[in-house]
Write an enzyme that holds these catalytic residues in place. Structure first.
Site, short mmCIF file in Angstrom:
data_model
loop_
_atom_site.label_atom_id
_atom_site.label_comp_id
_atom_site.label_asym_id
_atom_site.label_seq_id
_atom_site.Cartn_x
_atom_site.Cartn_y
_atom_site.Cartn_z
N ASP A 1 -0.12 -8.12 -5.88
CA ASP A 1 -1.45 -8.29 -5.30
C ASP A 1 -1.24 -9.04 -4.00
OD1 ASP A 1 -3.90 -9.09 -4.43
OD2 ASP A 1 -4.58 -9.86 -6.37
N LYS B 1 -10.74 -5.06 10.79
CA LYS B 1 -9.69 -4.51 11.67
C LYS B 1 -9.64 -5.27 13.00
CE LYS B 1 -7.58 -1.97 9.04
NZ LYS B 1 -6.21 -2.36 8.70
N ILE C 1 -6.33 10.44 9.53
CA ILE C 1 -4.99 11.02 9.29
C ILE C 1 -5.12 12.17 8.29
CG2 ILE C 1 -2.62 10.57 8.53
CD1 ILE C 1 -3.41 9.08 11.14
N TYR D 1 -15.18 -2.80 7.26
CA TYR D 1 -13.79 -2.37 7.52
C TYR D 1 -13.45 -2.62 8.99
CZ TYR D 1 -9.95 1.07 8.06
OH TYR D 1 -8.78 1.72 8.34
N GLY E 1 0.83 -1.22 0.00
CA GLY E 1 0.00 0.00 0.00
C GLY E 1 0.85 1.26 0.00
N GLY F 1 -0.55 4.69 -1.22
CA GLY F 1 -1.68 5.28 -0.51
C GLY F 1 -1.30 6.50 0.32
N GLN F 2 -2.30 7.04 1.03
CA GLN F 2 -2.10 8.29 1.77
C GLN F 2 -0.95 8.17 2.79
OE1 GLN F 2 -4.88 9.28 4.83
NE2 GLN F 2 -4.35 11.44 4.85
C1 AKB Z 1 -11.46 5.72 7.53
O1 AKB Z 1 -12.07 6.78 7.70
O2 AKB Z 1 -11.98 4.69 7.10
C2 AKB Z 1 -10.00 5.69 7.93
C3 AKB Z 1 -9.81 5.20 9.33
C4 AKB Z 1 -10.24 6.01 10.46
O3 AKB Z 1 -9.29 4.13 9.51
N1 AKB Z 1 -9.42 6.99 7.79
#
Ligand code: AKB
Length: 324
Positions: free
Chosen positions: A57, A151, A177, A147, A12, A15-16
């Site tokens: 990948d 996590k 972030i 998500y 990654g 990415g940001q």
């Molecule tokens: C999101 O908003 O999904 C991310 C995070 C807080 O993990 N920036």
């Protein structure tokens, strides 16, 4: 004796966070010792020209393995992930990239007897059942987004590898972030970055969460410091491994807009909450990061006023140069 970090692979890396973290790691560990990888997005000139770069990948073991062997990688920093908003639009893709990617990285690290793996988590690991003010490190983890589910599962998986195989795996729960280099992609906290870009570009912004929405945030220099400080901490001093809260600042969307207005008085903000409001409402408003402070000395340096001044200066420079 503790093993030394010598050659790092970053997933990654386009990415940001990955893009700036790769450059910071190259500075500390040497350019050729930090291999950047991405999935599809083309790397910036700086990232491509400052050290090795490969497309892989991460959910396919062979593509990762090839680069690991070629560069004798001993540490993986696994930044590749699908974030909360995109994850809600495509939950299966979020599961596939986030879960399969993480287990492939962990298995590869275990088999190659690696020195360390860093897998970041997020405030998305929390949910509406968590105390939302000053959220403790060890508390209820019942997220309502895919998500967040990945996590929490990722944190548990990483801790399993520590306990079961003695692999050194670490991770921290990133808040939103904020940075001026690479825009974030597909998160709920993206409004806190976009608002700065639009303050400079258009002097107006329509925010997708309510004015009173308060979330924990962090400026990129603190994010890089937190990540690299955790990587450098002696393993023996860590009681936690993959789930450190790291606090920095918390503010509402309205307070952020008011701070920007001090520098751009004509700036206008409208609020039109969409599906991301429910996600934001399920996350902590502030964090208790005592464990990170005690176990590896975490201390943030930036606050809202200093970050806003710095962000606007950086973005104005790019705008004047026609690069925004
Ligand atoms: C999101 O908003 O999904 C991310 C995070 C807080 O993990 N920036």
């Amino acid at each position: 004796m503790a093993k030394e970090i010598k050659r790092i692979l970053v997933t990654g890396a386009v990415g940001q966070i990955g893009s700036e973290l790769t450059m910071a790691l190259r500075k500390r560990y040497g350019s050729d010792n930090v291999v950047a990888t991405g999935r599809k997005t083309a790397p910036s000139k700086e990232l491509k020209e400052s050290g090795p770069f490969y497309f892989i990948d991460v959910s396919k073991r062979e593509t990762l393995e090839e680069v690991v062997k070629k560069h004798k990688i001993d540490t993986i920093v696994h930044m590749a992930a699908i974030l909360s908003a995109v994850g809600e639009k495509n939950p299966m893709m979020a599961w596939d990239v986030n879960m399969n990617g993480t287990i492939v990285v962990l298995e590869c690290a275990r088999e190659h007897n690696m020195t360390q793996v860093l897998v970041p988590s997020s405030i998305a690991a929390f949910g509406p059942g968590t105390p939302l003010e000053n959220t403790p490190n060890d508390t209820v983890l019942k997220p309502t987004t895919m998500y967040g589910v990945t996590k929490v599962a990722g944190e548990l998986l990483c801790d399993y590898y520590v306990r079961r195989y003695g692999l050194d795996v670490r991770g921290l729960r990133y808040p939103g972030i904020i940075s001026s280099e690479t825009p974030p992609g597909g998160g709920t906290t993206d409004y806190a970055v976009a608002i700065y870009y639009e303050a400079v570009r258009q002097k107006k912004y329509t925010c997708f969460v309510r004015e009173d929405t308060r979330l924990p945030m962090m400026y990129m220099p603190d994010c890089l410091k937190a990540t690299m400080d955790l990587m450098a901490a002696p393993f023996e001093t860590l009681k936690h491994h993959s789930d450190f809260n790291v606090g920095s600042m918390s503010f509402s969307a309205g307070e952020l807009a008011a701070e920007i207005k001090k520098h751009v008085p004509e700036f206008k903000v409208a609020y039109e909450p969409d599906f991301r409001q429910a996600i934001a409402d399920s996350w902590p408003r502030s964090l208790d990061d005592t464990c990170a402070r005690q176990e590896w000395g975490w201390k943030p340096a930036w606050d809202l006023a200093a970050m806003t001044k710095d962000m606007l200066e950086a973005l104005r420079k790019r705008h004047t140069a026609g690069k925004l």
